[in-house]
Write a protein that holds these residues in place. Sequence first.
Motif, PDB file in Angstrom:
ATOM      1  N   ALA A   7       0.855  -1.187   0.000  1.00 22.57           N
ATOM      2  CA  ALA A   7       0.000   0.000   0.000  1.00 22.57           C
ATOM      3  C   ALA A   7       0.890   1.235   0.000  1.00 22.57           C
ATOM      4  O   ALA A   7       1.616   1.486   0.957  1.00 22.57           O
ATOM      5  CB  ALA A   7      -0.904  -0.002   1.222  1.00 22.57           C
ATOM      6  N   THR A  34      -1.224  -1.079  -4.427  1.00 19.35           N
ATOM      7  CA  THR A  34      -2.318  -0.118  -4.555  1.00 19.35           C
ATOM      8  C   THR A  34      -1.819   1.249  -4.120  1.00 19.35           C
ATOM      9  O   THR A  34      -0.882   1.362  -3.314  1.00 19.35           O
ATOM     10  CB  THR A  34      -3.541  -0.524  -3.711  1.00 19.35           C
ATOM     11  OG1 THR A  34      -4.645   0.332  -4.043  1.00 19.35           O
ATOM     12  CG2 THR A  34      -3.259  -0.427  -2.208  1.00 19.35           C
ATOM     13  N   ASP A  35      -2.434   2.299  -4.675  1.00 18.02           N
ATOM     14  CA  ASP A  35      -2.092   3.671  -4.311  1.00 18.02           C
ATOM     15  C   ASP A  35      -3.260   4.549  -4.720  1.00 18.02           C
ATOM     16  O   ASP A  35      -3.956   4.261  -5.706  1.00 18.02           O
ATOM     17  CB  ASP A  35      -0.808   4.119  -5.026  1.00 18.02           C
ATOM     18  CG  ASP A  35      -0.230   5.395  -4.455  1.00 18.02           C
ATOM     19  OD1 ASP A  35       0.776   5.309  -3.721  1.00 18.02           O
ATOM     20  OD2 ASP A  35      -0.781   6.486  -4.703  1.00 18.02           O
ATOM     21  N   VAL A  36      -3.477   5.628  -3.968  1.00 19.81           N
ATOM     22  CA  VAL A  36      -4.563   6.549  -4.321  1.00 19.81           C
ATOM     23  C   VAL A  36      -4.281   7.226  -5.662  1.00 19.81           C
ATOM     24  O   VAL A  36      -5.210   7.658  -6.347  1.00 19.81           O
ATOM     25  CB  VAL A  36      -4.781   7.603  -3.216  1.00 19.81           C
ATOM     26  CG1 VAL A  36      -5.332   6.952  -1.960  1.00 19.81           C
ATOM     27  CG2 VAL A  36      -3.489   8.349  -2.906  1.00 19.81           C
ATOM     28  N   PHE A  38      -3.655   6.311  -8.968  1.00 14.86           N
ATOM     29  CA  PHE A  38      -3.817   5.063  -9.707  1.00 14.86           C
ATOM     30  C   PHE A  38      -2.701   4.830 -10.724  1.00 14.86           C
ATOM     31  O   PHE A  38      -2.282   3.694 -10.953  1.00 14.86           O
ATOM     32  CB  PHE A  38      -5.179   5.033 -10.411  1.00 14.86           C
ATOM     33  CG  PHE A  38      -6.340   5.170  -9.474  1.00 14.86           C
ATOM     34  CD1 PHE A  38      -6.528   4.270  -8.436  1.00 14.86           C
ATOM     35  CD2 PHE A  38      -7.251   6.207  -9.617  1.00 14.86           C
ATOM     36  CE1 PHE A  38      -7.600   4.389  -7.567  1.00 14.86           C
ATOM     37  CE2 PHE A  38      -8.327   6.338  -8.737  1.00 14.86           C
ATOM     38  CZ  PHE A  38      -8.502   5.432  -7.719  1.00 14.86           C
ATOM     39  N   LYS A  54      -7.348  -1.817  -7.250  1.00 14.06           N
ATOM     40  CA  LYS A  54      -7.917  -0.494  -7.520  1.00 14.06           C
ATOM     41  C   LYS A  54      -8.101   0.331  -6.254  1.00 14.06           C
ATOM     42  O   LYS A  54      -8.257   1.549  -6.317  1.00 14.06           O
ATOM     43  CB  LYS A  54      -9.262  -0.635  -8.235  1.00 14.06           C
ATOM     44  CG  LYS A  54      -9.178  -1.383  -9.560  1.00 14.06           C
ATOM     45  CD  LYS A  54      -8.235  -0.699 -10.529  1.00 14.06           C
ATOM     46  CE  LYS A  54      -8.184  -1.419 -11.879  1.00 14.06           C
ATOM     47  NZ  LYS A  54      -7.206  -0.800 -12.803  1.00 14.06           N
ATOM     48  N   SER A  55      -8.089  -0.324  -5.090  1.00 16.05           N
ATOM     49  CA  SER A  55      -8.260   0.393  -3.820  1.00 16.05           C
ATOM     50  C   SER A  55      -7.661  -0.453  -2.707  1.00 16.05           C
ATOM     51  O   SER A  55      -7.416  -1.657  -2.873  1.00 16.05           O
ATOM     52  CB  SER A  55      -9.744   0.645  -3.535  1.00 16.05           C
ATOM     53  OG  SER A  55     -10.416  -0.592  -3.325  1.00 16.05           O
ATOM     54  N   LEU A  56      -7.457   0.173  -1.556  1.00 23.15           N
ATOM     55  CA  LEU A  56      -6.999  -0.559  -0.380  1.00 23.15           C
ATOM     56  C   LEU A  56      -8.034  -1.598   0.018  1.00 23.15           C
ATOM     57  O   LEU A  56      -7.683  -2.730   0.389  1.00 23.15           O
ATOM     58  CB  LEU A  56      -6.741   0.408   0.783  1.00 23.15           C
ATOM     59  CG  LEU A  56      -6.331  -0.242   2.104  1.00 23.15           C
ATOM     60  CD1 LEU A  56      -4.999  -0.957   1.979  1.00 23.15           C
ATOM     61  CD2 LEU A  56      -6.295   0.798   3.219  1.00 23.15           C
ATOM     62  N   ASP A  57      -9.304  -1.246  -0.078  1.00 23.30           N
ATOM     63  CA  ASP A  57     -10.367  -2.177   0.288  1.00 23.30           C
ATOM     64  C   ASP A  57     -10.314  -3.439  -0.567  1.00 23.30           C
ATOM     65  O   ASP A  57     -10.474  -4.554  -0.064  1.00 23.30           O
ATOM     66  CB  ASP A  57     -11.727  -1.481   0.134  1.00 23.30           C
ATOM     67  CG  ASP A  57     -12.879  -2.357   0.621  1.00 23.30           C
ATOM     68  OD1 ASP A  57     -12.861  -2.749   1.805  1.00 23.30           O
ATOM     69  OD2 ASP A  57     -13.772  -2.652  -0.190  1.00 23.30           O
ATOM     70  N   GLU A  58     -10.048  -3.265  -1.865  1.00 23.58           N
ATOM     71  CA  GLU A  58      -9.936  -4.434  -2.749  1.00 23.58           C
ATOM     72  C   GLU A  58      -8.759  -5.314  -2.335  1.00 23.58           C
ATOM     73  O   GLU A  58      -8.867  -6.546  -2.331  1.00 23.58           O
ATOM     74  CB  GLU A  58      -9.774  -3.991  -4.203  1.00 23.58           C
ATOM     75  CG  GLU A  58      -9.705  -5.163  -5.176  1.00 23.58           C
ATOM     76  CD  GLU A  58      -9.442  -4.733  -6.610  1.00 23.58           C
ATOM     77  OE1 GLU A  58      -9.158  -5.623  -7.447  1.00 23.58           O
ATOM     78  OE2 GLU A  58      -9.496  -3.518  -6.892  1.00 23.58           O
ATOM     79  N   THR A  72       2.824   4.084   2.995  1.00 22.83           N
ATOM     80  CA  THR A  72       2.168   5.368   2.788  1.00 22.83           C
ATOM     81  C   THR A  72       2.855   6.425   3.667  1.00 22.83           C
ATOM     82  O   THR A  72       3.654   6.085   4.549  1.00 22.83           O
ATOM     83  CB  THR A  72       0.685   5.269   3.181  1.00 22.83           C
ATOM     84  OG1 THR A  72       0.587   4.889   4.564  1.00 22.83           O
ATOM     85  CG2 THR A  72      -0.037   4.242   2.330  1.00 22.83           C
TER      86      THR A  72
END
Length: 356
Positions: A7, A34-36, A38, A54-58, A72
């Motif tokens: 992350a 993943t990263d904000v 993209f 595509k997201s941290l949640d994924e 991060t």
Amino acid sequence: MLRIGVAGIGNISKIYLDNLTGMFAKNVKLTGVTDVAFQRAEKAAGDYNIKEFKSLDEMLKSPDVDIVLNITPPKFHYDVALSAIKAGKHIYNEKPICINREEADFLIKTAEETGVRIGGAPDTFLGAGLQTCRKILDDGWIGTPVAAVAFVMNHGPEHWHPAPDFFYKAGGGPMFDMGPYYLTALVNLLGPVTRVCGSAKISTTERKITNQYQYGRTINVEVPTHIAGVLDFKNGAVGTIITSFDVYSHSLPCIEIYGTEGTLKVPDPNTFGGPVLIRRLREEEWSKIPLLKGFAENSRGLGITEMALAIEQDRPHLASSELTYHVLDIMHSIHDASAKSRYIKIKSRCKRPAVL
């Protein structure tokens, strides 16, 4: 073989990605990033032939991730780590473990309740240089340690880092940026700290960026930029540490340890190698000691790899939450001591890490 998801794709990510797909690939498997931003995650995924989440949640919902490597910026360490822990993932945070003690306390408590592990940078203390120094001390080459000094002083990252603002906000400053390398090295070599005092100041309220990316823009400084601390170790040694973003140049050592029978010159704790120098009793010259352990090159990722192996083998890992929290506690306590004009007792407990 445990699987790692990353992350945060920033300035430090490349060496982690290189090593986790290179020298440590036989021990762990890097499965995704993943990263904000993209485009950064997309590029890293393509470069290393791994999945882009595509997201941290994924990432946290993926069965292909056992450990989250959280690189991060510091202000996001807590939120990302807590989300990972609640998802049942092990977490390895870049330094510091969190911005404040309360967040770190809650993370550790939640991880214990959930049955997952927390590890954290720096892992440089596991490298050849500092492990060789550890053996020298353990074998009594300089006698009983009496004192230590540590200096990390420069004129700040705004002349080279592409996004330097966070260095001057909560969780930043020279102590929280570079202090973890030096304090972790000292705890590895000398053991835990019992009390501290110190002085901290903001030398200038604004810093001008002089790098090629944002030249001329100014940063408002919110944290001390020059910190001097005194450390009382449980073993009786007395340490001195200065961390500063206000010094243009100096000729002081990174770390030296003074014993009853000699002096040990410790290499830069932000590296994994040497040189390691020793001067005993009445010797007139320094002796260079060959590195007695492996991992002398830039081995970032060693800590999370050792943690993954420890999980598989059901044993404690070395870059532990106990160690990273103790270092966080020391750093805050030095700042507290300055604000309160008194010694601060260190409440956290930490065993001296085992040898790699």
